[in-house]
Design a protein around this motif. Structure first.
Motif, mmCIF file in Angstrom:
data_model
loop_
_atom_site.group_PDB
_atom_site.id
_atom_site.type_symbol
_atom_site.label_atom_id
_atom_site.label_comp_id
_atom_site.label_asym_id
_atom_site.label_seq_id
_atom_site.Cartn_x
_atom_site.Cartn_y
_atom_site.Cartn_z
ATOM 1 N N ALA A 57 0.832 -1.211 0.000
ATOM 2 C CA ALA A 57 0.000 0.000 0.000
ATOM 3 C C ALA A 57 0.861 1.254 0.000
ATOM 4 C CB ALA A 57 -0.930 -0.012 1.202
ATOM 5 N N HIS A 60 2.289 1.979 -3.409
ATOM 6 C CA HIS A 60 1.353 2.045 -4.535
ATOM 7 C C HIS A 60 1.209 3.479 -5.057
ATOM 8 C CE1 HIS A 60 -2.308 1.380 -6.882
ATOM 9 N NE2 HIS A 60 -2.029 0.092 -6.811
ATOM 10 N N ASP A 62 -1.366 5.002 -6.220
ATOM 11 C CA ASP A 62 -2.564 5.697 -5.736
ATOM 12 C C ASP A 62 -2.330 6.312 -4.360
ATOM 13 O OD1 ASP A 62 -3.847 4.963 -8.050
ATOM 14 O OD2 ASP A 62 -5.008 3.337 -7.142
ATOM 15 N N PHE A 63 -1.580 5.631 -3.502
ATOM 16 C CA PHE A 63 -1.258 6.199 -2.193
ATOM 17 C C PHE A 63 -0.365 7.426 -2.356
ATOM 18 C CE2 PHE A 63 1.873 6.415 1.289
ATOM 19 C CZ PHE A 63 1.022 6.723 2.341
ATOM 20 N N ASN A 65 -0.129 9.406 -4.885
ATOM 21 C CA ASN A 65 -0.935 10.498 -5.446
ATOM 22 C C ASN A 65 -1.828 11.136 -4.390
ATOM 23 O OD1 ASN A 65 0.157 10.149 -7.978
ATOM 24 N ND2 ASN A 65 -1.507 8.834 -8.723
ATOM 25 N N ALA A 66 -2.373 10.314 -3.481
ATOM 26 C CA ALA A 66 -3.209 10.850 -2.409
ATOM 27 C C ALA A 66 -2.393 11.755 -1.499
ATOM 28 C CB ALA A 66 -3.843 9.713 -1.611
ATOM 29 N N ARG A 220 -4.669 -0.717 1.264
ATOM 30 C CA ARG A 220 -4.427 0.421 0.380
ATOM 31 C C ARG A 220 -5.612 1.381 0.384
ATOM 32 N NH1 ARG A 220 -3.685 -2.163 -3.980
ATOM 33 N NH2 ARG A 220 -5.561 -1.740 -5.190
ATOM 34 N N ARG A 221 -6.807 0.830 0.270
ATOM 35 C CA ARG A 221 -8.014 1.667 0.268
ATOM 36 C C ARG A 221 -8.134 2.458 1.564
ATOM 37 N NH1 ARG A 221 -13.673 -1.438 0.560
ATOM 38 N NH2 ARG A 221 -14.899 0.181 1.585
ATOM 39 N N ILE A 224 -5.494 5.327 1.728
ATOM 40 C CA ILE A 224 -5.844 6.420 0.821
ATOM 41 C C ILE A 224 -6.959 7.273 1.419
ATOM 42 C CG2 ILE A 224 -6.887 6.948 -1.422
ATOM 43 C CD1 ILE A 224 -5.326 4.517 -2.526
ATOM 44 N N GLN A 225 -7.955 6.633 2.020
ATOM 45 C CA GLN A 225 -9.026 7.389 2.676
ATOM 46 C C GLN A 225 -8.475 8.240 3.814
ATOM 47 O OE1 GLN A 225 -12.338 3.998 2.677
ATOM 48 N NE2 GLN A 225 -12.982 5.862 3.687
ATOM 49 N N SER A 228 -6.419 11.185 2.325
ATOM 50 C CA SER A 228 -7.218 12.167 1.593
ATOM 51 C C SER A 228 -8.254 12.852 2.479
ATOM 52 C CB SER A 228 -7.923 11.499 0.414
ATOM 53 O OG SER A 228 -8.901 10.577 0.874
#
Length: 266
Positions: A57, A60, A62-63, A65-66, A220-221, A224-225, A228
């Protein structure tokens, strides 16, 4: 309330006061503490999946970028492992994460840790230690979050709901990752226990893991939450079961250690 919170935090995690903290009040978008269960109820497969999930995670895209999408483009991150206690060598101290290199460096520290486990499940002790880390961080952030994983109820230390309530009173958000891959038959709704007794604060959530294949994606989800600050409609605030007893773990521990001792059953 602040004095009460400090007392609870110090009681549960005196070690945190000695940890080095970055100075200068560096502004970040969130101060995030990862509290990872290593109690003996976790088997080797769950240890490996949990470890790999956090490492993947953090690396990643996406992390990353967050993290970069926030006002300051950086967060402060700390990590520790817990069971009945938190040991000094189980802590990775605060680090600023502001891009791929710093995230990879933190992930490398987690990946290089030896696998080990200890007796007891003190969620309250883990939360208290996390509170202590946040109090000593010396960062400046609009959000402070403790992210705690676990596969069983609190059965050691102070009652978990009292520590949770003290943290929430100081605007600390607690999110939960209950691990239900091989749930104990004595605790049928650990997700509900986490919702009622462990998590709290504005926007807090519970994200249970029911299968080994869900670990990496769920972690990971969740990260990111938390980075963000956005609420995901899919996140679980458990509402489909009756409330649970927040002293469940203590009662079970007492019953197993002395089945003829009646006090906790009254």
């Amino acid at each position: 309330m602040l004095e009460m919170l400090s007392l609870l935090a110090c009681f549960a995690c005196a070690e945190a006061a000695s940890l080095p903290a970055p100075g200068g009040g560096t502004p970040v978008d969130v101060e995030l503490v990862l509290a990872v269960d290593i109690s003996q109820s976790m088997d080797e497969e769950e240890f490996a999946l949990q470890r790999a999930g956090y490492v993947e995670a953090l690396r990643h895209r996406d992390f990353i970028n967050a993290v970069r999408s926030g006002t300051n483009g950086r967060i402060a991150l700390a990590y520790f492992e817990w069971a009945g206690v938190v040991r000094d060598d189980g802590v990775i101290a605060w680090q600023v994460i502001d891009g791929e290199d710093s995230a990879d460096a933190f992930a490398d520290k987690i990946a290089s840790r030896p696998f080990r486990s200890f007796r007891g499940t003190s969620i309250s002790g883990a939360l208290g230690f996390g509170i202590g880390l946040l109090e000593k961080s010396a960062f400046s952030a609009p959000r402070r979050v403790i992210d705690i994983s676990g596969d069983g109820p609190n059965n050691t230390g102070r009652p978990v709901a009292a520590i949770r309530d003290a943290a929430v009173a100081e605007d600390i958000v607690i999110n939960g990752l209950p691990i239900l891959i091989r749930p104990s038959p004595s605790v049928s709704r650990l997700d509900r226990y986490y919702a009622d007794c462990v998590t709290g604060g504005d926007g807090s959530f519970v994200l249970p893991i029911y299968a080994a294949s869900e670990f990496a994606t769920a972690i990971r989800r969740k990260l990111i939450q938390e980075v963000s600050g956005l609420t995901d409609g899919r996140s679980l605030r458990v509402q489909d079961a009756a409330p649970v007893d927040c002293m469940l773990g203590e009662r079970l521990r007492q019953r197993f250690s002395d089945p003829y001792f009646p006090e906790l059953d009254r």
